[in-house]
Design a protein around this motif. Structure first.
Motif, PDB file in Angstrom:
ATOM      1  N   TYR A  55       0.754  -1.303  -0.238  1.00 49.47           N
ATOM      2  CA  TYR A  55       0.236   0.048  -0.110  1.00 49.47           C
ATOM      3  C   TYR A  55       0.992   1.504  -0.086  1.00 49.47           C
ATOM      4  O   TYR A  55       0.721   2.102  -0.620  1.00 49.47           O
ATOM      5  N   ARG A  56       1.774   0.957   0.888  1.00 45.86           N
ATOM      6  CA  ARG A  56       3.089   2.013   0.649  1.00 45.86           C
ATOM      7  C   ARG A  56       3.249   2.355  -0.209  1.00 45.86           C
ATOM      8  O   ARG A  56       3.601   3.782  -0.778  1.00 45.86           O
ATOM      9  N   ALA A  57       4.135   1.176  -0.624  1.00 40.87           N
ATOM     10  CA  ALA A  57       4.587   1.542  -1.762  1.00 40.87           C
ATOM     11  C   ALA A  57       3.777   2.332  -3.378  1.00 40.87           C
ATOM     12  O   ALA A  57       4.336   3.054  -4.426  1.00 40.87           O
ATOM     13  N   VAL A  58       2.527   1.758  -3.114  1.00 40.96           N
ATOM     14  CA  VAL A  58       2.057   1.967  -3.942  1.00 40.96           C
ATOM     15  C   VAL A  58       1.545   3.537  -4.179  1.00 40.96           C
ATOM     16  O   VAL A  58       1.181   4.216  -5.133  1.00 40.96           O
ATOM     17  N   SER A  59       1.598   3.698  -3.382  1.00 35.26           N
ATOM     18  CA  SER A  59       0.295   4.756  -2.746  1.00 35.26           C
ATOM     19  C   SER A  59       2.197   6.277  -3.371  1.00 35.26           C
ATOM     20  O   SER A  59       1.856   7.603  -3.870  1.00 35.26           O
ATOM     21  N   ASN A  60       3.214   5.415  -2.495  1.00 38.25           N
ATOM     22  CA  ASN A  60       3.678   6.406  -3.361  1.00 38.25           C
ATOM     23  C   ASN A  60       4.292   6.658  -4.945  1.00 38.25           C
ATOM     24  O   ASN A  60       4.705   7.545  -5.492  1.00 38.25           O
ATOM     25  N   LEU A  61       4.242   5.508  -5.478  1.00 43.53           N
ATOM     26  CA  LEU A  61       4.327   5.508  -6.780  1.00 43.53           C
ATOM     27  C   LEU A  61       3.100   6.492  -7.750  1.00 43.53           C
ATOM     28  O   LEU A  61       3.456   7.736  -9.023  1.00 43.53           O
ATOM     29  N   ILE A  62       2.319   6.003  -7.171  1.00 41.79           N
ATOM     30  CA  ILE A  62       0.344   7.252  -7.746  1.00 41.79           C
ATOM     31  C   ILE A  62       1.256   8.322  -7.016  1.00 41.79           C
ATOM     32  O   ILE A  62       1.435   9.850  -7.997  1.00 41.79           O
ATOM     33  N   ALA A  63       2.269   9.254  -6.303  1.00 40.51           N
ATOM     34  CA  ALA A  63       2.516  10.627  -6.168  1.00 40.51           C
ATOM     35  C   ALA A  63       3.383  10.823  -6.733  1.00 40.51           C
ATOM     36  O   ALA A  63       3.129  11.947  -7.785  1.00 40.51           O
ATOM     37  N   MET A  64       4.363   9.962  -7.747  1.00 41.58           N
ATOM     38  CA  MET A  64       5.740  10.611  -7.929  1.00 41.58           C
ATOM     39  C   MET A  64       4.521  10.679  -9.710  1.00 41.58           C
ATOM     40  O   MET A  64       5.205  11.253 -10.120  1.00 41.58           O
ATOM     41  N   GLN A  65       4.207  10.362 -10.200  1.00 36.15           N
ATOM     42  CA  GLN A  65       3.379   9.926 -10.925  1.00 36.15           C
ATOM     43  C   GLN A  65       2.430  11.023 -11.194  1.00 36.15           C
ATOM     44  O   GLN A  65       2.324  12.261 -12.310  1.00 36.15           O
ATOM     45  N   ASP A  66       1.745  11.736 -10.246  1.00 33.21           N
ATOM     46  CA  ASP A  66       1.298  13.162 -10.474  1.00 33.21           C
ATOM     47  C   ASP A  66       1.790  14.416 -10.316  1.00 33.21           C
ATOM     48  O   ASP A  66       2.025  15.303 -10.784  1.00 33.21           O
ATOM     49  N   LYS A  67       3.507  14.314  -9.941  1.00 32.96           N
ATOM     50  CA  LYS A  67       4.447  15.091  -9.887  1.00 32.96           C
ATOM     51  C   LYS A  67       5.458  14.909 -11.496  1.00 32.96           C
ATOM     52  O   LYS A  67       5.991  15.790 -11.620  1.00 32.96           O
ATOM     53  N   GLY A  68       5.096  13.661 -12.432  1.00 36.01           N
ATOM     54  CA  GLY A  68       5.658  13.554 -13.538  1.00 36.01           C
ATOM     55  C   GLY A  68       6.379  13.103 -13.812  1.00 36.01           C
ATOM     56  O   GLY A  68       7.208  12.915 -15.007  1.00 36.01           O
ATOM     57  N   GLU A  69       6.827  12.399 -13.159  1.00 41.85           N
ATOM     58  CA  GLU A  69       7.778  11.409 -12.493  1.00 41.85           C
ATOM     59  C   GLU A  69       7.900  10.978 -13.658  1.00 41.85           C
ATOM     60  O   GLU A  69       6.265   9.708 -13.202  1.00 41.85           O
TER      61      GLU A  69
END
Length: 327
Positions: A55-69
């Protein structure tokens, strides 16, 4: 069996899942969970701790994706590793170190890199010690170029010892400069990426950027400069002392190296290994250590480094047994 849901109604699932769902499959395999999506929600199922980590890993990836990374295999594996250690990596990539010649921002990709960049900003002398591929030299060059552009220093000096890694360059044709250029090529490449070939050559002609073997530093005092010593594991203790005592007023020095790749002949001592013992706990000097988790090259590089580390540890563990058997 535990379950957790993540709202992905506003998430680009194509990018998050990757080609043929390879990103999600990697998380499932490495974290031993089952992930499915339905009605705008991502469901993670498995053992309680695994579900929490995923859950923590996927949430981090979604946050990165939202920043355009960009989300790639290396980034996913690192995010998984940090999540399993209970760490949040969402702050990564927020701080731009430098913008390269193509307009691409250079940012920290791992927690180790982030700590390294902060240390460089806060200290006069910083040692970056760790395996190949962790961005030690590249980030040091990026920080130097940024300081140069901001007129914090008037010149950049990058140097490394001309020690052969099991190869003999003495038979190469050309003058001295042509013979040492193979040693300096990685440094030239980093500068080309940051400044562009034309700008880099212009600054070199004006003497504002210098890339030279370590021997060329003897007898000089380097004021108002950003100085980088690369491959420092191949310095002798005398060379390391010589380099460190070149630093003048308004200057900053970054020393990078990998103490597992010492190429000094005849069993000579490494100046980098020695200086770690000598200069610890001195204000204004900091040591940053990288490991395989900070490798930002192909994921196989991490596995190679880990395998060599395991082998070296096993060899060291057997040495006392051999001595006792000979008694």
């Amino acid at each position: 069996m535990e379950e957790r849901n993540i709202d992905v109604s506003t998430v680009d699932l194509g990018q998050l899942y990757g080609s043929f769902d390879q990103n999600i499959r990697l998380i499932e395999t490495e974290m031993d969970v089952v992930i499915s999506s339905r009605d705008g929600k991502l469901k993670i199922a498995g053992e309680a701790q695994n579900v929490e980590d995923a859950y923590r890993a996927v949430s981090n990836l979604i946050a990165m994706q939202d920043k355009g990374e960009q989300i790639d295999e290396q980034r996913i594996r690192y995010t998984i590793s940090m999540a399993q250690d209970g760490l949040d990596v969402q702050s990564l990539g927020q701080d731009c170190v430098c913008v390269n010649a193509k307009g691409r921002p250079i940012k920290s990709k791992t927690m180790g890199q982030k700590a390294y960049v902060k240390s460089i900003r806060d200290n006069v002398i910083v040692f970056g010690v760790g395996p190949a591929g962790t961005g030690k030299t590249y980030l040091a060059v990026a920080m130097a170029v940024n300081a140069f552009r901001n007129k914090e220093v008037s010149r950049i000096i990058i140097t490394r010892p001309a020690v052969e890694a099991g190869e003999n360059l003495g038979f190469l044709p050309g003058d001295l400069q042509m013979k040492v250029d193979p040693y300096l090529r990685p440094l030239h490449d980093a500068m080309y990426d940051m400044l562009g070939v034309e700008n880099y050559n212009k600054y070199v002609e004006k003497g504002m950027i210098e890339v030279a073997p370590l021997a060329y530093m003897r007898g000089r005092t380097l004021d108002n400069s950003y100085i980088i010593l690369d491959e420092a594991q191949n310095t002798t203790p005398e060379q390391m002392k010589m380099f460190l005592t070149r630093i003048g007023f308004g200057s900053k020095a970054i020393i990078t190296g990998d103490i597992t790749q010492i190429d000094l002949p005849g069993g000579k001592k490494s100046g980098l290994k020695e200086v770690i013992k000598i200069l610890r706990n001195i204000e204004g000097i900091d040591f940053c250590y990288f490991d395989e988790k900070d490798v930002v090259r192909h994921p196989l590089v991490q596995k190679i480094i880990k395998a060599y580390e395991k082998y070296d540890n096993s060899v060291r563990a057997k040495k006392p047994e051999r001595r006792r058997s000979g008694e």
